[in-house]
Design a protein around this motif. Structure first.
Motif, PDB file in Angstrom:
ATOM      1  N   PHE C  42       8.203 -28.380  23.778  1.00 59.13           N
ATOM      2  CA  PHE C  42       8.019 -27.873  25.146  1.00 59.13           C
ATOM      3  C   PHE C  42       7.193 -28.685  25.842  1.00 59.13           C
ATOM      4  CE2 PHE C  42       8.953 -24.540  21.972  1.00 59.13           C
ATOM      5  CZ  PHE C  42       9.688 -23.716  22.776  1.00 59.13           C
ATOM      6  N   PHE C  43       7.719 -28.945  27.188  1.00 60.26           N
ATOM      7  CA  PHE C  43       6.797 -29.733  28.182  1.00 60.26           C
ATOM      8  C   PHE C  43       5.885 -29.073  29.070  1.00 60.26           C
ATOM      9  CE2 PHE C  43      11.108 -31.808  27.454  1.00 60.26           C
ATOM     10  CZ  PHE C  43      10.444 -32.882  26.750  1.00 60.26           C
ATOM     11  N   VAL C  44       4.743 -29.200  28.944  1.00 62.86           N
ATOM     12  CA  VAL C  44       3.604 -28.808  29.720  1.00 62.86           C
ATOM     13  C   VAL C  44       3.112 -29.668  30.631  1.00 62.86           C
ATOM     14  CG1 VAL C  44       3.311 -26.846  28.195  1.00 62.86           C
ATOM     15  CG2 VAL C  44       1.789 -29.008  27.982  1.00 62.86           C
ATOM     16  N   TYR C  45       2.238 -29.194  31.418  1.00 66.08           N
ATOM     17  CA  TYR C  45       1.499 -30.354  32.375  1.00 66.08           C
ATOM     18  C   TYR C  45       0.623 -31.383  31.917  1.00 66.08           C
ATOM     19  CZ  TYR C  45       3.806 -27.697  36.161  1.00 66.08           C
ATOM     20  OH  TYR C  45       4.739 -27.119  37.108  1.00 66.08           O
ATOM     21  N   ASN C  46      -0.277 -30.863  31.039  1.00 62.71           N
ATOM     22  CA  ASN C  46      -1.407 -31.769  30.724  1.00 62.71           C
ATOM     23  C   ASN C  46      -2.025 -31.423  29.354  1.00 62.71           C
ATOM     24  OD1 ASN C  46      -2.918 -29.532  30.855  1.00 62.71           O
ATOM     25  ND2 ASN C  46      -4.101 -30.086  32.926  1.00 62.71           N
ATOM     26  N   GLY C  47      -2.843 -32.220  28.920  1.00 58.89           N
ATOM     27  CA  GLY C  47      -3.511 -32.211  27.625  1.00 58.89           C
ATOM     28  C   GLY C  47      -4.190 -30.812  27.254  1.00 58.89           C
ATOM     29  N   THR C  48      -4.816 -30.642  28.177  1.00 58.78           N
ATOM     30  CA  THR C  48      -5.624 -29.163  27.887  1.00 58.78           C
ATOM     31  C   THR C  48      -4.749 -28.261  27.580  1.00 58.78           C
ATOM     32  OG1 THR C  48      -7.036 -29.847  29.769  1.00 58.78           O
ATOM     33  CG2 THR C  48      -7.138 -27.584  29.015  1.00 58.78           C
ATOM     34  N   ALA C  49      -3.394 -28.083  28.212  1.00 60.77           N
ATOM     35  CA  ALA C  49      -2.530 -27.065  28.050  1.00 60.77           C
ATOM     36  C   ALA C  49      -1.789 -27.183  26.869  1.00 60.77           C
ATOM     37  CB  ALA C  49      -1.614 -26.924  29.318  1.00 60.77           C
ATOM     38  N   ALA C  50      -1.476 -28.439  26.586  1.00 62.26           N
ATOM     39  CA  ALA C  50      -0.575 -28.599  25.183  1.00 62.26           C
ATOM     40  C   ALA C  50      -1.754 -28.049  24.262  1.00 62.26           C
ATOM     41  CB  ALA C  50      -0.570 -29.914  25.056  1.00 62.26           C
ATOM     42  N   ASN C  51      -2.806 -28.542  24.133  1.00 59.95           N
ATOM     43  CA  ASN C  51      -3.738 -27.899  23.035  1.00 59.95           C
ATOM     44  C   ASN C  51      -3.897 -26.752  22.828  1.00 59.95           C
ATOM     45  OD1 ASN C  51      -4.237 -30.599  22.099  1.00 59.95           O
ATOM     46  ND2 ASN C  51      -5.992 -31.024  23.223  1.00 59.95           N
ATOM     47  N   LYS C 189      -2.499 -40.415  28.735  1.00 59.78           N
ATOM     48  CA  LYS C 189      -3.316 -41.603  28.387  1.00 59.78           C
ATOM     49  C   LYS C 189      -2.977 -42.989  28.273  1.00 59.78           C
ATOM     50  CE  LYS C 189      -7.142 -38.254  26.941  1.00 59.78           C
ATOM     51  NZ  LYS C 189      -7.651 -38.250  28.204  1.00 59.78           N
ATOM     52  N   ASN C 190      -1.605 -43.057  27.857  1.00 57.09           N
ATOM     53  CA  ASN C 190      -0.787 -44.026  27.305  1.00 57.09           C
ATOM     54  C   ASN C 190      -0.061 -44.514  28.270  1.00 57.09           C
ATOM     55  OD1 ASN C 190      -0.562 -46.190  25.678  1.00 57.09           O
ATOM     56  ND2 ASN C 190       0.910 -45.381  24.399  1.00 57.09           N
ATOM     57  N   GLY C 191      -0.222 -44.247  29.930  1.00 58.78           N
ATOM     58  CA  GLY C 191       0.672 -44.749  30.851  1.00 58.78           C
ATOM     59  C   GLY C 191       1.503 -43.729  31.696  1.00 58.78           C
ATOM     60  N   LEU C 192       1.696 -42.396  31.206  1.00 55.19           N
ATOM     61  CA  LEU C 192       2.644 -41.755  32.196  1.00 55.19           C
ATOM     62  C   LEU C 192       1.901 -41.243  33.121  1.00 55.19           C
ATOM     63  CD1 LEU C 192       4.705 -39.717  29.141  1.00 55.19           C
ATOM     64  CD2 LEU C 192       4.918 -42.135  30.117  1.00 55.19           C
ATOM     65  N   MET C 193       2.675 -40.375  33.983  1.00 53.13           N
ATOM     66  CA  MET C 193       2.126 -39.977  35.308  1.00 53.13           C
ATOM     67  C   MET C 193       1.647 -38.456  35.085  1.00 53.13           C
ATOM     68  SD  MET C 193       4.374 -39.723  38.754  1.00 53.13           S
ATOM     69  CE  MET C 193       4.997 -41.246  38.681  1.00 53.13           C
ATOM     70  N   PHE C 194       2.213 -37.756  34.384  1.00 51.23           N
ATOM     71  CA  PHE C 194       1.885 -36.270  34.176  1.00 51.23           C
ATOM     72  C   PHE C 194       2.781 -35.783  32.969  1.00 51.23           C
ATOM     73  CE2 PHE C 194       4.854 -33.473  36.179  1.00 51.23           C
ATOM     74  CZ  PHE C 194       5.812 -34.231  36.671  1.00 51.23           C
ATOM     75  N   GLY C 195       2.334 -34.849  32.432  1.00 52.57           N
ATOM     76  CA  GLY C 195       3.161 -34.240  31.451  1.00 52.57           C
ATOM     77  C   GLY C 195       2.770 -34.306  29.981  1.00 52.57           C
ATOM     78  N   GLU C 196       2.575 -33.383  29.157  1.00 57.32           N
ATOM     79  CA  GLU C 196       2.504 -33.666  27.713  1.00 57.32           C
ATOM     80  C   GLU C 196       3.372 -32.709  26.968  1.00 57.32           C
ATOM     81  OE1 GLU C 196      -1.031 -36.274  28.383  1.00 57.32           O
ATOM     82  OE2 GLU C 196      -0.845 -35.085  26.062  1.00 57.32           O
ATOM     83  N   VAL C 197       3.215 -32.809  25.878  1.00 60.18           N
ATOM     84  CA  VAL C 197       4.338 -32.049  24.754  1.00 60.18           C
ATOM     85  C   VAL C 197       3.741 -31.102  23.733  1.00 60.18           C
ATOM     86  CG1 VAL C 197       6.528 -32.273  23.899  1.00 60.18           C
ATOM     87  CG2 VAL C 197       5.786 -33.950  25.232  1.00 60.18           C
ATOM     88  N   VAL C 198       4.213 -29.962  23.674  1.00 60.26           N
ATOM     89  CA  VAL C 198       3.673 -29.076  22.546  1.00 60.26           C
ATOM     90  C   VAL C 198       4.864 -29.259  21.637  1.00 60.26           C
ATOM     91  CG1 VAL C 198       3.347 -26.899  21.709  1.00 60.26           C
ATOM     92  CG2 VAL C 198       2.492 -27.682  23.997  1.00 60.26           C
ATOM     93  N   VAL C 199       4.623 -29.811  20.435  1.00 56.38           N
ATOM     94  CA  VAL C 199       5.645 -30.021  19.125  1.00 56.38           C
ATOM     95  C   VAL C 199       5.385 -29.165  18.244  1.00 56.38           C
ATOM     96  CG1 VAL C 199       6.835 -31.801  17.931  1.00 56.38           C
ATOM     97  CG2 VAL C 199       5.829 -32.414  20.041  1.00 56.38           C
ATOM     98  N   PHE C 200       6.260 -28.125  17.934  1.00 51.82           N
ATOM     99  CA  PHE C 200       6.402 -27.316  16.956  1.00 51.82           C
ATOM    100  C   PHE C 200       6.977 -28.059  15.539  1.00 51.82           C
ATOM    101  CE2 PHE C 200       5.312 -24.137  20.267  1.00 51.82           C
ATOM    102  CZ  PHE C 200       4.242 -23.459  19.504  1.00 51.82           C
ATOM    103  N   LEU C 201       6.516 -28.213  14.464  1.00 49.39           N
ATOM    104  CA  LEU C 201       7.298 -28.774  13.389  1.00 49.39           C
ATOM    105  C   LEU C 201       8.025 -28.012  12.797  1.00 49.39           C
ATOM    106  CD1 LEU C 201       6.887 -31.854  13.779  1.00 49.39           C
ATOM    107  CD2 LEU C 201       4.701 -30.781  14.231  1.00 49.39           C
ATOM    108  N   LYS C 202       7.865 -26.684  12.964  1.00 46.11           N
ATOM    109  CA  LYS C 202       8.524 -25.716  12.019  1.00 46.11           C
ATOM    110  C   LYS C 202       9.234 -24.664  13.265  1.00 46.11           C
ATOM    111  CE  LYS C 202       5.400 -26.856   8.579  1.00 46.11           C
ATOM    112  NZ  LYS C 202       3.960 -26.638   8.182  1.00 46.11           N
ATOM    113  N   SER C 203      10.239 -24.792  13.303  1.00 44.76           N
ATOM    114  CA  SER C 203      10.915 -23.782  14.363  1.00 44.76           C
ATOM    115  C   SER C 203      10.484 -22.548  14.433  1.00 44.76           C
ATOM    116  CB  SER C 203      12.417 -24.171  14.458  1.00 44.76           C
ATOM    117  OG  SER C 203      12.955 -23.598  13.486  1.00 44.76           O
ATOM    118  N   GLY C 204      10.302 -21.879  13.441  1.00 42.30           N
ATOM    119  CA  GLY C 204       9.923 -20.424  13.565  1.00 42.30           C
ATOM    120  C   GLY C 204       8.746 -20.439  14.358  1.00 42.30           C
TER     121      GLY C 204
END
Lengths: 329, 329, 329, 329
Positions: C42-51, C189-204
């Protein structure tokens, strides 16, 4: 896009729009020029946030937001205002998406009654979700009513450029001069990539908003990329050019639809939205060709939105497809 | 009162109803006898908490509560459901305070649409805020609809004793046998000093509720003082005696009012509430003598509630005062 | 930037990443290739939100987050986790920003005790806020401990690329194979303009997350502009190239600092952060030339971060400026 | 108990303490007599609510509460402050449960830094959770510090009667004269059945608190039953009598424990709590006979609380049981 390329990612500009990021400072200055020197401007990521945070900052959880039932805040934010502010939304049924002081009066009875949420912010959308537009006089009547009753007026301006074009007035005449307290100034629906703006028209109301923004996960570290878009958007009347195109296409679309006896316009067309009742059988086939929402499943009213990049060809294509589907019935 | 004296404050009974406080255990047992062995019972301080926490425990903030617009949850909790659960309430306009599966159907369209709160709990009041009562069949129809659509049914039972008396059925027939998921079981409006009960009819739904209760500031350290009241209330049909008195007095009041041509009953009287339109001029003078609410300021409808300690003399006194005020017009 | 130009704003692509926006679908596919087919993104806007949103989705408000006291979630989000999730953060004092199962054990006593928040998610940062790195074995030990105690493991990967380069392993080896439940995958923090990602490793675990995201104001209407950046970032090892540069520059900076007797490195350098104690007098003068934070005002420890666009010239310039300031003492 | 019998449930007294319920008015008057005429008093159900709501009313979610790590608010409310206020608690490690201005100073650095919660309320417990007591001078130093830095001082007075007895001063000297802003005034731990009090010492701070209380589910419809208890509690020095008994028993217990070489007192005894390290083997056997908490599982420190109904016989019984268990080792 060209603008962002110039605001590129390579310089060592301070993060979070802090200190003296020149791009952010320049955009803020532009907003003050447009809305008046007492304006305070905060960039956030999207329209949901601009609406929810702008309103939330003015209220406590036991204070309520008053809006049209059809408002985006009430209907299309998946409960964001309730979750983020903890407040209740008191809604008003309307024929055209617009509310008046008279509609709000019954809620005044709740003031001082501890069992009821205390009405505190009136929120209106300009353009409304029904495609209608408040005149400056109507907005001024609402702010006068609000302030007299110790309330605030918030304007959801996701489509404010379309309203300004429709009314042929400046943002200042529409917002600052009518006494509005806080505005969500949108750009994404009129061509920008991301970012919206919370505009406090009275600087005192903005106190501590930076903490609200950060805590609600809306502080962009590379804020210049939002600011740069608004710098460009507010220059050379780009906003006006885009909105004019959208409004003109909606007018064209409406005039074409009026020629077709099997369909029926339900709202007067002021800006870039067109509401029309279609025969039920053709809605799904048309949706497979063009992207639009059914507004009312009972009446088969649909909402057709034109945008800054809608062309005459798009409009004509839609009308042709519509006629083709009508012929199949 | 006598009961509490016996449950006095002097023994060294474990706090928070923990471990083996015998008073709390005994009250819990009584609830299981009444509602069935799968029942889980939690004492809280008041009806607001019973409603809000019972519902909140079943939903996430992006899930919505569906209720009549007139529900206590929606109208008279100062926004407690929104603040505590973060959820939106989706409301239904009704003539008599009752909702049906058909009323809820339009909200099903929102399921799966990420911009809308997801309807998850249907909440009904028994007796309703309009003084009407759901039959067991009507409740069963709602639970069937709810479960078929992956939703729950909550019953706000602040006046459940009055409903049981009105329907002349047991709590089990009304609640457990109809498939209700969670019930707010009230006593304060029927004679108790403080305390209400969240009753989960399916024990699995109660998982972790003790943490919800504590975090929402509703854990009473001396829980036995709530439990003792319910022990007594549920013994020797005390609840029934109190509710019968209230319902009888409402019936008497209604029959007297029907004789008076200048007033007009607006709802059929089932339980302990009577809704009646009065001439506007007499409302305030009467309120100075008797405590009641104006239900609708436009129509001059008022709500008259009878309680467990209302007497024939009280009813006759009110009728006399009413007639006296009518004569002054 | 070039990438975004290609993903330009002109096409009529469905909003909100819905349906079949090909850019978003392609980025999602790339994440599944990297992290495994059970991954939900799931794409979100920033790291605060991803966490905050990644963690919030796994807990109820009465459940707690366990993290190092120094974690970004605890220290630098202006209370976002508390406001958005309603949960408490239980913190652990560490020497190096890393926590172990032994550190968490004392909190297990709270499980089942209704007066305490119930520990439910362990959150670690990779790279940590102290510049240190967890080995895959250390992460696996935490997930084993978490799962055994009915808890989850969240990884704040704002600098995960730097960790992968430091450990010379793949993201899959570091995250999927060690049993991590949810990851915040950072790029800004590694070069992108905006956006971070919430990655669920277990789809459930991802069920209903789209509503959490929308309600928390993190749904981007033009999602393709985030997705496109990650498409590019994850192609041709761009992420690795950028992170390698940052890590190398930190190593260079550390080796230079070691030569200077008046300063003292306080943490071993693994990735792109360098912690060093400076003489107090030179801190402010240096900050006027270079942007860095004082980490500890008592000990005069400062944190120097290298990024994907830090050059040898930048490092040498800083060392020169530092030496110049030292000479002034 | 006798008091409540007189405040019986049978009269037709206005609900919710509204209008002119004479019992509630009388209790409010009593509080003003004790704390000063500028005092505003609100009855709530329990200590959790008194603490959380008193503090919450003074802050916004991005503002933080500063307290000892051992504070009840931080440790024993299952995260209620975080959920209800949305705010972060910043904690301080202490040896004796007491904090000083110097402990708070480091948090002042966060003021104006948008990434950090803004410290706004200092909360202290009197008696502290470690059984220690603040002198009026220490409280005054904290309020001076708080006000100088635009903050408030809150006192958790769950055991305030025990502190007043220990210090041999009036509530006014301890609270009003030292400049405290808001006080949670407890009675349940000193003999009452239910109910605690939020006492605002400066009436302006109380504005709109009735809505906070209602929305947070703490408005009691039959408020007179709480008020009546405080009426009685504050008459004839009943509070003092109860607290004196508890403190005396703690002093007796401490003096007995000092005679036993195998145990070790860890805190000076001021009020009604005694902290003592016991040999690990005897803790569980003793807990089967007497109800007490292990305070520190690493050091085997336990907390022994005496209450208003603890007798010499109880103390002696405990000492005997303790000696018996020691002999078994």
């Amino acid at each position: 896009m060209e603008t962002l390329e110039k605001t590129n990612n390579l310089g060592h500009i301070p993060a979070y729009g802090e200190l003296d990021d020149p791009v952010t400072l320049s955009a803020e200055k532009k907003f003050r020029e447009i809305f008046g020197s007492n304006t305070k401007v905060f960039f956030v990521y999207n329209g949901t946030a601009a609406n929810v945070l702008g309103v939330q900052h003015l209220i406590r959880p036991y204070e309520a937001i008053v809006s049209a039932h059809t408002s985006h805040m009430n209907e299309d934010e998946c409960g964001a205002p309730e979750k983020i502010s903890g407040s209740k939304i008191l809604t008003i049924e309307t024929a055209d998406g617009k509310i008046t002081p008279n509609d709000i009066k019954p809620f005044l009875r709740s003031i001082g009654f501890q069992h009821h949420s205390q009405p505190k912010v009136i929120s209106v959308s300009q353009v409304t979700e029904m495609g209608t537009v408040y005149t400056p006089g109507e907005i001024a009547a609402l702010t006068t009513f609000a302030h007299k009753n110790n309330m605030y007026l918030h304007v959801d301006g996701a489509r404010i450029a379309n309203a300004a074009v429709a009314l042929d007035i400046s943002f200042k005449e529409m917002i600052t001069d009518t006494g509005v307290d806080v505005l969500s100034f949108g750009g994404t629906k009129n061509g920008l990539m991301f970012g919206e703006v919370v505009v406090f028209l009275k600087s005192g109301l903005a106190k501590d908003f930076e903490y609200s923004r950060k805590q609600s996960m809306q502080l962009h570290s590379k804020m210049r990329f939002i600011a740069a878009q608004f710098n460009r958007y507010l220059s050379d009347d780009l906003w006006k050019k885009n909105a004019t195109q959208a409004n003109n296409m909606a007018a064209l679309l409406a005039s074409e639809l009026k020629q077709i006896p099997q369909v029926k316009l339900t709202q007067k067309v002021f800006a870039n939205g067109v509401f029309v009742v279609l025969p039920q059988q053709i809605i799904q086939p048309l949706q497979q060709q063009y992207y639009f929402h059914v507004w009312n499943y009972t009446t088969n009213e649909v909402r057709l939105m034109c945008s800054w990049d809608t062309t005459e060809k798009d409009v004509n294509g839609f009308i042709d497809a519509l006629k083709k589907e009508l012929n199949k019935i």
